[in-house]
Write a protein that holds these residues in place. Structure first.
Motif, short mmCIF file in Angstrom:
data_model
loop_
_atom_site.label_atom_id
_atom_site.label_comp_id
_atom_site.label_asym_id
_atom_site.label_seq_id
_atom_site.Cartn_x
_atom_site.Cartn_y
_atom_site.Cartn_z
N LEU A 99 0.88 -1.15 0.00
CA LEU A 99 0.00 0.00 0.00
C LEU A 99 0.91 1.20 0.00
CD1 LEU A 99 -2.03 -1.41 2.90
CD2 LEU A 99 -3.09 -0.78 0.76
N SER A 100 0.58 2.21 -0.73
CA SER A 100 1.49 3.34 -0.81
C SER A 100 0.76 4.66 -0.73
CB SER A 100 2.27 3.29 -2.12
OG SER A 100 3.17 4.36 -2.17
N GLU A 157 -2.32 -9.75 -7.60
CA GLU A 157 -2.13 -10.71 -8.69
C GLU A 157 -1.11 -10.21 -9.72
OE1 GLU A 157 -4.91 -12.69 -12.12
OE2 GLU A 157 -5.77 -12.37 -10.13
N CYS A 158 -1.36 -9.05 -10.31
CA CYS A 158 -0.49 -8.58 -11.40
C CYS A 158 0.60 -7.63 -10.93
CB CYS A 158 -1.33 -7.89 -12.48
SG CYS A 158 -2.06 -6.31 -11.96
N ARG A 159 0.52 -7.16 -9.68
CA ARG A 159 1.52 -6.28 -9.07
C ARG A 159 1.54 -4.88 -9.68
NH1 ARG A 159 3.12 -8.19 -4.61
NH2 ARG A 159 5.24 -7.47 -4.77
N LYS A 160 0.50 -4.51 -10.44
CA LYS A 160 0.41 -3.16 -10.99
C LYS A 160 -0.14 -2.22 -9.92
CE LYS A 160 -0.25 -4.67 -15.73
NZ LYS A 160 -1.23 -4.89 -16.79
N TRP A 161 0.30 -0.97 -10.00
CA TRP A 161 -0.15 0.04 -9.06
C TRP A 161 -1.41 0.71 -9.57
CZ3 TRP A 161 1.57 0.64 -4.26
CH2 TRP A 161 2.79 0.06 -3.93
N VAL A 172 -2.53 1.49 -4.40
CA VAL A 172 -2.46 0.12 -3.88
C VAL A 172 -1.94 -0.77 -5.00
CG1 VAL A 172 -4.88 -0.38 -4.48
CG2 VAL A 172 -3.76 -1.68 -2.67
N GLN A 173 -1.22 -1.80 -4.62
CA GLN A 173 -0.66 -2.72 -5.61
C GLN A 173 -1.52 -3.97 -5.67
OE1 GLN A 173 3.23 -4.36 -4.72
NE2 GLN A 173 3.88 -3.94 -6.81
N CYS A 174 -1.88 -4.37 -6.87
CA CYS A 174 -2.71 -5.57 -7.06
C CYS A 174 -1.93 -6.80 -6.59
CB CYS A 174 -3.08 -5.72 -8.54
SG CYS A 174 -4.00 -7.22 -8.93
N ARG A 191 -6.48 -0.26 3.49
CA ARG A 191 -5.34 -0.52 4.38
C ARG A 191 -5.77 -1.27 5.65
NH1 ARG A 191 -3.15 4.75 6.50
NH2 ARG A 191 -4.97 4.48 7.81
N GLU A 192 -6.90 -0.89 6.21
CA GLU A 192 -7.37 -1.52 7.44
C GLU A 192 -7.67 -3.00 7.27
OE1 GLU A 192 -10.51 -0.32 10.87
OE2 GLU A 192 -11.32 -0.30 8.83
N ASN A 193 -8.17 -3.38 6.11
CA ASN A 193 -8.60 -4.76 5.87
C ASN A 193 -7.68 -5.54 4.95
OD1 ASN A 193 -11.13 -4.35 7.32
ND2 ASN A 193 -11.65 -3.01 5.62
N PHE A 194 -6.50 -5.02 4.68
CA PHE A 194 -5.67 -5.57 3.61
C PHE A 194 -5.29 -7.04 3.79
CE2 PHE A 194 -1.93 -5.95 0.87
CZ PHE A 194 -2.44 -5.39 -0.28
#
Length: 191
Positions: free
Chosen positions: A5-6, A42-46, A38-40, A59-62
């Protein structure tokens, strides 16, 4: 597989304090964050997150509810990334499962002027800032009517991690470094 998470500061990442007016004695600093992503898993895309509230919910439930591109309407892993992880911005990586701020409070992340550290503050219902759990406890002692809706445990002062390479590559950091060196050289030449 870990996912991130960014929060990112704006392209001009130095927080600009509001100049105090005649009735203000203290400088007021604003939150440094200009964008959320946020970064997926599965695919790691932002993917950008449109609001602070939505980011705080993710973020709370990540850990219990990982984020995937398919959670966004009309979005899939085949779509290009919304934003690339590069040094055009200073990136701050938040830890997952930080609770959303309690009702009538706001969590602020402030990047220091030297771009070396962040501070986390909470704006409390009385408008004052808490810089740690001791400040929250003092507030609850002074305003016992909030003890039913707020607890010290519902506040997290966990700092996001600054991604160092995005700081050292940023033009704002280089400009600040040059100014510091200029001041240092000017003061040493006066002596």
């Amino acid at each position: 597989m870990s996912t991130s998470l960014s929060t990112m500061s704006s392209p001009a990442p130095v927080p600009v304090p509001v100049s105090p007016g005649p009735s203000q004695r203290k400088r007021v600093s604003r939150e440094s964050i200009g964008m959320y992503a946020v970064q997926c898993c599965e695919c790691r895309k932002w993917r950008t997150v449109p609001t602070k509230d939505e980011f705080e919910t993710i973020r709370e439930n990540f850990n219990d509810d990982p984020w995937f591109c398919s959670k966004r309407p009309c979005c899939s892993c085949e779509d290009p990334a919304d934003i690339e992880h590069d040094s055009s911005r200073i990136w701050l990586m938040d830890r997952p499962n930080i609770p959303k701020p309690p009702p009538n409070t706001e969590r602020l992340v402030i990047l220091r002027r030297d771009l070396a550290k962040t501070d986390v503050h909470y704006v409390l219902p009385n408008g004052k800032r808490a810089k740690g759990t001791e400040d929250v406890q003092k507030f609850l002692d002074a305003y016992p009517e909030y003890k039913d809706s707020l607890s010290v445990e519902s506040f997290s002062f966990t700092l996001p991690r600054i991604v160092d390479e995005t700081v050292s590559d940023s033009s704002a950091w280089r400009t600040k470094r040059a100014k510091r060196r200029g001041r240092k050289n000017a003061s040493s030449s006066k002596n």
